[in-house]
Design a protein around this motif. Structure first.
Motif, PDB file in Angstrom:
ATOM      1  N   ASN A 253       0.858  -1.184   0.000  1.00 39.45           N
ATOM      2  CA  ASN A 253       0.000   0.000   0.000  1.00 39.45           C
ATOM      3  C   ASN A 253       0.891   1.230   0.000  1.00 39.45           C
ATOM      4  O   ASN A 253       1.950   1.232   0.619  1.00 39.45           O
ATOM      5  CB  ASN A 253      -0.890   0.024   1.242  1.00 39.45           C
ATOM      6  CG  ASN A 253      -1.785  -1.195   1.296  1.00 39.45           C
ATOM      7  OD1 ASN A 253      -2.056  -1.825   0.263  1.00 39.45           O
ATOM      8  ND2 ASN A 253      -2.242  -1.540   2.491  1.00 39.45           N
ATOM      9  N   HIS A 254       0.434   2.261  -0.673  1.00 42.82           N
ATOM     10  CA  HIS A 254       1.278   3.458  -0.766  1.00 42.82           C
ATOM     11  C   HIS A 254       0.502   4.709  -0.384  1.00 42.82           C
ATOM     12  O   HIS A 254      -0.422   5.108  -1.096  1.00 42.82           O
ATOM     13  CB  HIS A 254       1.830   3.610  -2.190  1.00 42.82           C
ATOM     14  CG  HIS A 254       2.635   2.425  -2.624  1.00 42.82           C
ATOM     15  ND1 HIS A 254       3.906   2.171  -2.172  1.00 42.82           N
ATOM     16  CD2 HIS A 254       2.314   1.392  -3.442  1.00 42.82           C
ATOM     17  CE1 HIS A 254       4.356   1.049  -2.698  1.00 42.82           C
ATOM     18  NE2 HIS A 254       3.406   0.552  -3.470  1.00 42.82           N
ATOM     19  N   PRO A 255       0.870   5.334   0.722  1.00 40.54           N
ATOM     20  CA  PRO A 255       0.268   6.616   1.084  1.00 40.54           C
ATOM     21  C   PRO A 255       0.865   7.721   0.211  1.00 40.54           C
ATOM     22  O   PRO A 255       2.022   8.107   0.400  1.00 40.54           O
ATOM     23  CB  PRO A 255       0.651   6.779   2.556  1.00 40.54           C
ATOM     24  CG  PRO A 255       1.824   5.900   2.770  1.00 40.54           C
ATOM     25  CD  PRO A 255       1.797   4.816   1.745  1.00 40.54           C
ATOM     26  N   CYS A 307       5.330   8.834  -2.301  1.00 38.93           N
ATOM     27  CA  CYS A 307       4.806   7.884  -1.325  1.00 38.93           C
ATOM     28  C   CYS A 307       5.391   8.261   0.030  1.00 38.93           C
ATOM     29  O   CYS A 307       6.543   8.674   0.126  1.00 38.93           O
ATOM     30  CB  CYS A 307       5.216   6.462  -1.694  1.00 38.93           C
ATOM     31  SG  CYS A 307       4.753   5.278  -0.421  1.00 38.93           S
ATOM     32  N   MET A 309       5.901   6.266   2.556  1.00 38.13           N
ATOM     33  CA  MET A 309       6.769   5.246   3.159  1.00 38.13           C
ATOM     34  C   MET A 309       8.197   5.676   2.814  1.00 38.13           C
ATOM     35  O   MET A 309       8.576   5.689   1.640  1.00 38.13           O
ATOM     36  CB  MET A 309       6.492   3.868   2.543  1.00 38.13           C
ATOM     37  CG  MET A 309       5.058   3.401   2.664  1.00 38.13           C
ATOM     38  SD  MET A 309       4.721   2.559   4.203  1.00 38.13           S
ATOM     39  CE  MET A 309       5.273   0.920   3.812  1.00 38.13           C
ATOM     40  N   HIS A 312      10.239   3.892   0.432  1.00 35.05           N
ATOM     41  CA  HIS A 312       9.750   3.828  -0.954  1.00 35.05           C
ATOM     42  C   HIS A 312      10.238   5.029  -1.761  1.00 35.05           C
ATOM     43  O   HIS A 312      10.030   5.090  -2.958  1.00 35.05           O
ATOM     44  CB  HIS A 312       8.215   3.756  -0.977  1.00 35.05           C
ATOM     45  CG  HIS A 312       7.679   2.486  -0.392  1.00 35.05           C
ATOM     46  ND1 HIS A 312       6.350   2.153  -0.395  1.00 35.05           N
ATOM     47  CD2 HIS A 312       8.315   1.452   0.221  1.00 35.05           C
ATOM     48  CE1 HIS A 312       6.177   0.976   0.195  1.00 35.05           C
ATOM     49  NE2 HIS A 312       7.359   0.536   0.579  1.00 35.05           N
ATOM     50  N   MET A 387       9.677   6.388  -5.450  1.00 31.10           N
ATOM     51  CA  MET A 387       8.376   7.019  -5.715  1.00 31.10           C
ATOM     52  C   MET A 387       8.391   8.482  -5.310  1.00 31.10           C
ATOM     53  O   MET A 387       7.769   8.874  -4.308  1.00 31.10           O
ATOM     54  CB  MET A 387       7.294   6.274  -4.940  1.00 31.10           C
ATOM     55  CG  MET A 387       7.056   4.856  -5.432  1.00 31.10           C
ATOM     56  SD  MET A 387       5.885   4.020  -4.364  1.00 31.10           S
ATOM     57  CE  MET A 387       5.309   2.703  -5.430  1.00 31.10           C
TER      58      MET A 387
HETATM   59 CU   LIG Z   1       4.952   3.445  -0.961  1.00 32.34          CU
END
Ligand SMILES: [Cu+2]
Lengths: 432, 470
Positions: A253-255, A307, A309, A312, A387
């Motif tokens: 999952n990517h915030p 993203c 994270m 990421h 990202m």
């Molecule tokens: Cu992410």
């Protein structure tokens, strides 16, 4: 290419595939974002970040697209490549764009070494067109071409991907976006419409092919199969309404966080949401297999979009390596160098120094490996990867100008400034 | 009855004539032994350098051989055996001494005087077998010289092997010291990581354990160096306390080996034990031949007697003692000679087979060691160097940590240790091949094998072609 041409020679679709092939080759060479989208076909086409839209041929009122599943030599960033699988010469495959109510026929030629299918993720269609191998159709064997044909009953942002040996085929890059424009036009005018897919790759440092056996410990995190700083910027003119259609075919999952604006989440692959359901956010989690449309009014400046994270937004990095933070290696380092002349102690004061070393290039990394932190802005190293890209909004941009406008020239007095270089400066309140 | 004149002729001329064939060499055959050794590829110093001159420089394999020849106490014992052989030759070339007899016998008859008898007797059978015995003794002496030369060569070969073992131990020990250093550095670093709060007690203890093991390995290596130096010292006839040193170079194996067939032929001709055994069998065959006729002779004694009878009459004339082979034809002598020859021939057959198989085994040993050297040189050493260089690149990009880098460095050093060991195995196997063939294998001079740290220049070139473009 030659083998594919040979294979199709003499068939009725041969000429068309060749034409598509030449478009794809051209798209590979030229910077695609520089070509302004046209509204000639009654809608404002999307801009696929670092990607392209697949041309179609009208045949008796049916829009016929031709996808070719094949191995591609993909470049994640300049000089950093891998053997991936994709469609029509790229990963992600070209974006398919059509209008609600269109009859579409999508030919799929399989030039992979194993069978495949395509699942039209989120589309409302007859079960036999849904693309799950074995369940809805026989798989498309190597060398075969299948036709998918259906009428588009909806509009919105969707995706396509294989549903045959899915884990392998997605892990090596087979995916694409399927954008359906509303027949009656947008209820709220969109000035700039961007789309991209989130993905993860187990492209281990020093290797040249993504590893499908990895479930979680991925090496690369991409927007449309590119890592920062190779990801196109989102370019807009101040005050324009910008839509980002963000699909997630990765295994995380990517915030997704956009700086400088409160955006509205206006839809998903379940379609455009009623306006009363729109949510104001600055970070929206796009979960595995989901898609989100977000919209905002462009505010002048250079704004990070990434993203949230933290790892990421890094390129290849070690997983669980010894933590050097705060470790004084004085003396030992010199002794180690007697044994290992290339050794250099790193990370005692954090990892920021790392980009200095890798950019300088005197401590080279593994072959085909992009350093963990890259990118240089007007004020120094950006120390990002993966990202991460920049939303670049300018007042003086042409309506159809998608070229990178360079760095933002911030008005005087609007940039954070140094007031002291004395660590004991001022009287900050500290918790006692 | 033989006439007096003729008798004296036999008695005096025959032994004199035969004595010429049986001279004992003044050096007791030492020069012949030296020649046998030299013919087999070992340089024997005639007017060689003095011992102390040889010991001023670190010993090369050749210099060590010179020291052994000059100084090895066992060799002196071997050479002393030549004296026994010379004694046998001397004895075989001589007749038993003549005997003299005399008697004074009084008569109880009135008026008669004393009977006086004087006689001299010569063992005649001895005289007849003398040429045969002298010939056999010479052959026996030749066999002894071969045997002594063989012993010398065995000692030289032992010394050569001890030399390479010691050099290998020294070189390996240098590497073990570096491995222990790498482990000690890992502990030092681990202590820093621990002090910074970044690794736990267990991780620190693991590094300490690894370093302690490397220390033990180093100490065990030091003991091996001591032991191999002692072994070499014994062969050199030197004290381990002395300041003498050995040259630590280990040459790479030569390009090619001699063909097996050539070595097999060489062994049949050069192996001194084979030469000695063949000579021994010849001697025994000769002995059997002599026994066949000499057994009929028994003891023959020729003599001359002069007697004055009691009445004053004088008698003189030759005498003869003959054994009549009536009850015993000395068949036992024949049986013993036949059995001894049979034994020797069987032994020779066995030895020949052993030599041939030994050459093939030693040749295989040389080729195996050579193949191992090639695997180390062409594969393992570059691969381990590559592992270190690639790991360094990973460390550069923070893809892995310093402990792993030190670990792979230790693996690389272990490969280097194996490489040096395989090179010394090669030279030892080659010395063993020399032993099997009976001649020292010509020392081909190869490039010395050096172990620089290959990681110094590694890491820049980009490798691996990753295929064509789409
Ligand atoms: Cu992410």
């Amino acid at each position: 290419m030659t083998s594919r041409r040979t294979f199709l020679k003499g068939t009725s679709v041969g000429a068309m595939v060749a034409a598509v092939g030449s478009v794809s080759a051209k798209a590979q060479d030229a910077p695609r974002s520089s070509a302004p989208p046209s509204q000639a076909r009654g809608y404002r086409p999307v801009r696929t970040l670092n990607g392209w839209t697949l041309p179609f041929v009208m045949k008796n009122g049916v829009k016929e697209f031709h996808l070719v599943a094949e191995e591609v030599e993909h470049e994640f960033a300049p000089g950093f490549t891998a053997k991936c699988w994709g469609y029509n010469g790229s990963t992600p495959g070209p974006t398919i764009e059509a209008i609600e109510g269109d009859r579409v026929r999508i030919l799929v030629t399989n030039c992979l070494p194993e069978h495949t299918t395509i699942h039209w993720h989120g589309l409302l269609l007859p079960s036999g067109m849904d693309g799950v191998g074995g369940l809805n159709q026989p798989q498309i064997k190597p060398g075969e071409t299948f036709a998918y044909e259906f009428t588009l009953k909806q509009h919105g942002s969707h995706m396509y991907h294989p549903h045959a040996d899915e884990m392998t085929q997605m892990a090596v890059g087979m995916m694409g976006m399927f954008i359906i424009h509303p027949r009656g036009g947008e209820t709220v005018t969109i000035d700039r419409d961007y789309c991209f897919l989130l993905h993860n790759w187990a492209l281990h440092p020093g290797t040249y092919r993504p590893d499908p056996s990895i479930m979680q410990e991925f090496d690369l995190w991409t927007f449309n199969s590119k890592v920062f700083p190779a990801i196109d910027p989102i370019v807009a003119r101040s005050g324009e309404r910008v839509r980002l259609r963000i699909g997630n075919l990765s295994m995380w999952n990517h915030p997704i966080h956009v700086h400088g604006v409160q955006y509205f989440v206006t839809g998903s692959d379940g379609g455009r949401w009623p306006q009363r359901q729109w949510r104001a956010e600055t970070t929206e989690i796009v979960s595995v297999g989901q898609l989100r449309d977000i919209e905002f009014t462009a505010v002048p400046g250079d704004w990070a979009m990434h993203c949230h994270m933290a790892h990421h937004t890094m390129n290849a990095m070690g997983h669980g390596i010894p933590n050097t933070l705060g470790v004084d290696q004085t003396g030992v380092e010199a002794e180690i160098r007697k044994l290992l002349p290339g050794y250099m102690a790193m990370g005692e004061h954090g990892m920021a120094e790392h980009q200095e070393h890798t950019d300088a290039g005197h401590h080279p990394g593994p072959a085909n490996t992009i350093p963990m932190m890259t990118g240089t802005g007007p004020y120094g190293n950006i120390e990002m990867g993966g990202m991460f890209t920049v939303v670049k909004v300018r007042n003086d941009l042409g309506r159809r100008d998608y070229d990178d406008p360079g760095w933002y020239d911030a008005p005087k007095g609007t940039v954070a400034r140094r007031v002291s270089d004395d660590p004991d400066f001022g009287n900050p309140v500290r918790k006692t | 009855m033989v006439s007096t004149k003729y008798f004296w002729r036999i008695c005096c001329l025959l032994p004199l004539g035969l004595a010429g064939c049986t001279t004992v060499p003044s050096d007791l055959g030492r020069a012949d032994v030296d020649a046998l050794i030299a013919e087999r590829g070992w340089s024997v110093p005639t007017q060689g350098p003095r011992l102390d001159a040889l010991l001023t420089e670190p010993l090369t394999p050749d210099a060590a051989i010179q020291v052994v020849l000059i100084n090895n106490p066992g060799l002196q014992a071997s050479l002393a055996r030549l004296g026994f052989g010379a004694a046998d030759v001397y004895a075989a070339g001589r007749l038993s001494n003549p005997s003299f007899s005399a008697g004074w016998l009084d008569s109880d008859a009135v008026g008669e005087g004393t009977q006086r008898t004087l006689g001299v007797a010569l063992p005649f059978a001895d005289l007849l077998t003398l040429p045969a015995r002298a010939g056999m003794a010479k052959a026996e002496f030749a066999a002894l010289k071969s045997s002594v030369a063989g012993e010398v060569i065995a000692t030289l070969t032992d010394a050569e092997i001890a030399f390479y073992r010691h050099v290998a131990d020294r070189r390996v020990q240098d590497i073990r010291v570096r491995r222990a250093t790498a482990a000690a550095l890992a502990v030092e670093l681990a202590a820093r990581f621990h002090a910074a709060g970044n690794i736990n007690d267990r991780e620190l203890a693991e590094q300490r354990a690894a370093a302690a093991e490397a220390q033990l390995e180093r100490l065990e290596g030091a003991a091996r160096v001591q032991a191999s130096r002692a072994r070499l010292a014994a062969l050199l006839g030197l004290s381990t306390a002395g300041g003498w040193q050995v040259e630590l170079a280990l040459a790479a194996p030569p390009e090619q080996e001699r063909p097996l067939a050539e070595l097999e032929a060489l062994a049949r001709q050069q192996r001194l034990d084979l030469v000695a055994a063949r000579a021994e069998a010849d001697v025994l065959a000769q002995r059997l031949g002599v026994t066949r006729w000499s057994r009929w002779l028994g003891d023959i004694e020729l003599g001359y007697e002069r007697e004055r009878e009691t009445d004053g009459a004088r008698l003189r004339g030759p005498t003869v003692d003959l054994e009549i082979p009536l009850f015993n034809q000395h068949r036992d002598d024949l049986l013993v000679a036949e059995a001894t020859l049979g034994q020797a021939v069987a032994g020779l057959t066995a030895l020949t087979l052993e030599v041939e198989n030994g050459v093939r085994l030693a040749y295989a040993g040389v080729n195996n060691a050579r193949a191992r050297v090639a695997v180390y040189r062409d594969n393992l050493i570059p691969a381990q160097a590559d592992v270190v260089a690639r790991t360094q690149e990973q460390v550069n990009f923070m893809l892995t940590g310093v402990f792993e880098l030190l670990d792979v460095k230790r693996d690389e050093l272990a490969a280097q240790e194996g490489y040096l060991q395989s090179v010394s195995d090669y030279w030892i196997a080659r010395a063993e091949l020399g032993r099997a063939v009976g001649a020292r294998q010509p020392a081909a001079v190869g490039e010395p094998v050096e172990m620089e740290s290959p990681s110094e220049d590694a890491g820049h070139e980009h490798h691996h072609n990753h295929g064509g473009s789409p």
